[in-house]
Design a protein around this motif. Structure first.
Motif, PDB file in Angstrom:
ATOM      1  N   GLN A 245      25.977  11.449 -11.816  1.00 36.86           N
ATOM      2  CA  GLN A 245      26.259  10.056 -12.159  1.00 36.86           C
ATOM      3  C   GLN A 245      27.483   9.945 -13.065  1.00 36.86           C
ATOM      4  O   GLN A 245      28.273   9.011 -12.930  1.00 36.86           O
ATOM      5  N   VAL A 246      27.644  10.905 -13.970  1.00 36.58           N
ATOM      6  CA  VAL A 246      28.846  10.919 -14.823  1.00 36.58           C
ATOM      7  C   VAL A 246      30.089  11.138 -13.979  1.00 36.58           C
ATOM      8  O   VAL A 246      31.111  10.453 -14.145  1.00 36.58           O
ATOM      9  N   LEU A 247      30.025  12.088 -13.060  1.00 40.39           N
ATOM     10  CA  LEU A 247      31.193  12.397 -12.222  1.00 40.39           C
ATOM     11  C   LEU A 247      31.570  11.230 -11.318  1.00 40.39           C
ATOM     12  O   LEU A 247      32.730  11.124 -10.891  1.00 40.39           O
ATOM     13  N   ALA A 248      30.639  10.340 -11.053  1.00 40.51           N
ATOM     14  CA  ALA A 248      30.916   9.181 -10.198  1.00 40.51           C
ATOM     15  C   ALA A 248      31.498   8.001 -10.980  1.00 40.51           C
ATOM     16  O   ALA A 248      31.920   7.007 -10.371  1.00 40.51           O
ATOM     17  N   LEU A 249      31.541   8.106 -12.300  1.00 37.12           N
ATOM     18  CA  LEU A 249      32.063   7.004 -13.112  1.00 37.12           C
ATOM     19  C   LEU A 249      33.581   6.870 -12.948  1.00 37.12           C
ATOM     20  O   LEU A 249      34.285   7.880 -12.819  1.00 37.12           O
ATOM     21  N   PRO A 250      34.112   5.641 -12.969  1.00 34.99           N
ATOM     22  CA  PRO A 250      35.569   5.428 -12.871  1.00 34.99           C
ATOM     23  C   PRO A 250      36.241   5.624 -14.223  1.00 34.99           C
ATOM     24  O   PRO A 250      36.794   4.688 -14.821  1.00 34.99           O
ATOM     25  N   ILE A 251      36.212   6.869 -14.716  1.00 37.97           N
ATOM     26  CA  ILE A 251      36.813   7.201 -16.013  1.00 37.97           C
ATOM     27  C   ILE A 251      37.717   8.411 -15.842  1.00 37.97           C
ATOM     28  O   ILE A 251      37.613   9.141 -14.852  1.00 37.97           O
ATOM     29  N   PRO A 252      38.616   8.674 -16.803  1.00 38.07           N
ATOM     30  CA  PRO A 252      39.540   9.810 -16.682  1.00 38.07           C
ATOM     31  C   PRO A 252      38.818  11.154 -16.574  1.00 38.07           C
ATOM     32  O   PRO A 252      37.691  11.319 -17.073  1.00 38.07           O
ATOM     33  N   LYS A 253      39.493  12.111 -15.945  1.00 41.31           N
ATOM     34  CA  LYS A 253      38.923  13.433 -15.709  1.00 41.31           C
ATOM     35  C   LYS A 253      38.536  14.122 -17.012  1.00 41.31           C
ATOM     36  O   LYS A 253      37.473  14.743 -17.109  1.00 41.31           O
ATOM     37  N   LYS A 254      39.382  14.015 -18.041  1.00 43.05           N
ATOM     38  CA  LYS A 254      39.103  14.682 -19.306  1.00 43.05           C
ATOM     39  C   LYS A 254      37.837  14.125 -19.955  1.00 43.05           C
ATOM     40  O   LYS A 254      37.078  14.852 -20.600  1.00 43.05           O
ATOM     41  N   MET A 255      37.603  12.845 -19.781  1.00 48.83           N
ATOM     42  CA  MET A 255      36.403  12.245 -20.329  1.00 48.83           C
ATOM     43  C   MET A 255      35.171  12.741 -19.578  1.00 48.83           C
ATOM     44  O   MET A 255      34.128  13.005 -20.185  1.00 48.83           O
ATOM     45  N   LYS A 256      35.296  12.879 -18.271  1.00 50.63           N
ATOM     46  CA  LYS A 256      34.181  13.426 -17.483  1.00 50.63           C
ATOM     47  C   LYS A 256      33.872  14.863 -17.909  1.00 50.63           C
ATOM     48  O   LYS A 256      32.701  15.248 -18.022  1.00 50.63           O
ATOM     49  N   GLU A 257      34.912  15.642 -18.152  1.00 48.71           N
ATOM     50  CA  GLU A 257      34.717  17.031 -18.568  1.00 48.71           C
ATOM     51  C   GLU A 257      34.012  17.104 -19.915  1.00 48.71           C
ATOM     52  O   GLU A 257      33.144  17.957 -20.132  1.00 48.71           O
ATOM     53  N   PHE A 258      34.361  16.205 -20.815  1.00 49.13           N
ATOM     54  CA  PHE A 258      33.705  16.181 -22.123  1.00 49.13           C
ATOM     55  C   PHE A 258      32.244  15.764 -21.985  1.00 49.13           C
ATOM     56  O   PHE A 258      31.348  16.392 -22.561  1.00 49.13           O
TER      57      PHE A 258
END
Length: 408
Positions: free
Chosen positions: A389-402
């Motif tokens: 669900q986090v990986l599907a969010l429309p947010i920057p890659k670095k934020m997903k990694e964090f």
């Protein structure tokens, strides 16, 4: 009647190294052979931090009100011996220290708070303790009174570990040397609702995720099993260790899982994807701890997360308690301890309790940290969002990694 000695050493906690605050030692019971069955296989704090349970060997569990009375006396060393019976009054509010005589060696302990009306107990909300025994039985006690509530039968061998669902719905999972896990519903008079089979060796440990969606079990195998707590089916096998996996724990937000093994490594996993995120290797601290060719010198015994989710504690056969920061691959603190078997954090942080092969319990200082706003936000989000669900969010890659703990 049992004697226990309490030694308190209160020092400045500004040092990064854990400080031994207290050590509980059981007295020598005359009716037992003291050289056998004295191990403290399990210790546990109640979820509210008001009670401490100590499996002190010889079929005895001590229920001790927390905090310890002497812990507020100041910076000095105290030698204290007291006779402990079922009616000793200690702790705040007149809480009574209790002795639970289980009749069998006690291996596993787990607390839960009763929140439903199904349990036959005298109060609408009470604290209960489950004890896993040598003969395969599970005894469930009411903490406040010391009364036995249930005697659960089903396992054919030692009940090595126990875990209640954290949401208070009275679902209990037991892990046994009979190579199975069993699920019990105490709100339905202790009914056995499921048997989980899949391990080929003794099951050492079981841990339920804080969101109550997953169960991890560790056995005398090189892999751990991850189960669904909704369907009681196997989700995946976690493979990566080179020796038996003996301990496991979830992070407070359920986003991480750690497993500890006799291969002297802790592996940090993403339980949703099965990905290995980090490996923490237990290398000798210095030459004074050189054990030569003994490959088992750094075998892990126990691992646990801190309440805020920023630290891990581990106990190994190399006579060290280690504290690890999540973002580092090396320990941030060490403490010497002998014959360690288990460790657990105090629910509100600041302390670690360890149990030993000698039947002792030690209490250590642990880092008290103010979580960053970033970590608090991540913890809040990951409490209800899976990795996918986090990986599907429309947010920057670095934020997903964090948010998925790929970067710290």
């Amino acid at each position: 009647m049992y004697l226990h000695a309490l030694r308190i050493t209160l020092l400045s906690c500004s040092s990064e190294e854990p400080v031994l605050l207290a050590e509980l030692k059981p007295g020598r019971p005359q009716q037992y052979d003291w050289k056998s069955s004295c191990e403290t296989w399990s210790v546990a704090f109640s979820p509210d931090g008001a009670w401490f349970a100590w499996s002190q060997g010889h079929c005895i569990v001590k229920l001790i009100p927390w905090p310890l009375e002497e812990a507020e006396l100041g910076c000095r060393t105290i030698e204290h011996k007291s006779c402990s019976t079922k009616a000793d009054t200690r702790g705040r509010g007149g809480a009574k220290e209790k002795t639970l005589e289980c009749g069998q060696i006690v291996w596993g302990l787990s607390f839960s708070t009763r929140e439903q009306d199904g349990l036959q107990a005298p109060s609408p909300s009470c604290l209960i303790l489950a004890t896993g025994l040598n003969d395969g039985q599970i005894k469930v006690w009411e903490v406040q009174t010391g009364h036995l509530l249930f005697n659960l039968s089903g396992h054919q061998d030692v009940v090595r570990d126990l875990s209640f669902t954290p949401n208070g719905n009275l679902i209990l999972v037991s892990a046994s040397r009979d190579k199975t896990l069993r699920v019990w519903d105490l709100s339905r008079d202790g009914k056995q609702v499921q048997v989980l089979s899949g391990h080929t060796q003794w099951v050492y440990c079981c841990s339920i995720s804080p969101d109550c969606s997953m169960l991890c079990s560790a056995a005398g195998e090189k892999s751990a099993l991850l189960w669904s707590m909704r369907s009681y089916t196997l989700i995946r096998k976690l493979e990566g260790h080179q020796n038996s996996v003996v301990s496991c724990d979830f992070s407070p937000d359920s986003a991480l899982l750690v497993t500890a093994s006799y291969d002297a490594c802790v592996i940090m996993w993403d339980p949703y994807t099965g990905e290995q995120l980090r490996t923490l290797r237990h290398d000798p601290l210095h030459s004074a701890l050189d054990y030569g060719t003994d490959i088992h010198a750094s075998s892990l015994r126990s691992v646990c997360f801190s309440p805020e989710g920023l630290y891990l504690a581990t106990v190994a056969d190399d006579r060290l308690l280690r504290i690890w920061a999540l973002e580092l691959r090396t320990p941030v603190a060490f403490a010497p301890m002998t014959n360690g078997l288990c460790c657990v954090y105090f629910p509100h942080g600041g302390f670690i309790a360890t149990g030993t092969r000698d039947g002792h319990v030690q209490f250590w200082t642990a880092p008290r940290v103010l979580s960053s706003l970033k970590h608090l936000c991540r913890k809040a989000l990951r409490t209800f969002l899976t990795t996918y669900q986090v990986l599907a969010l429309p947010i920057p890659k670095k934020m997903k990694e964090f948010l998925t703990y790929r970067t710290f």
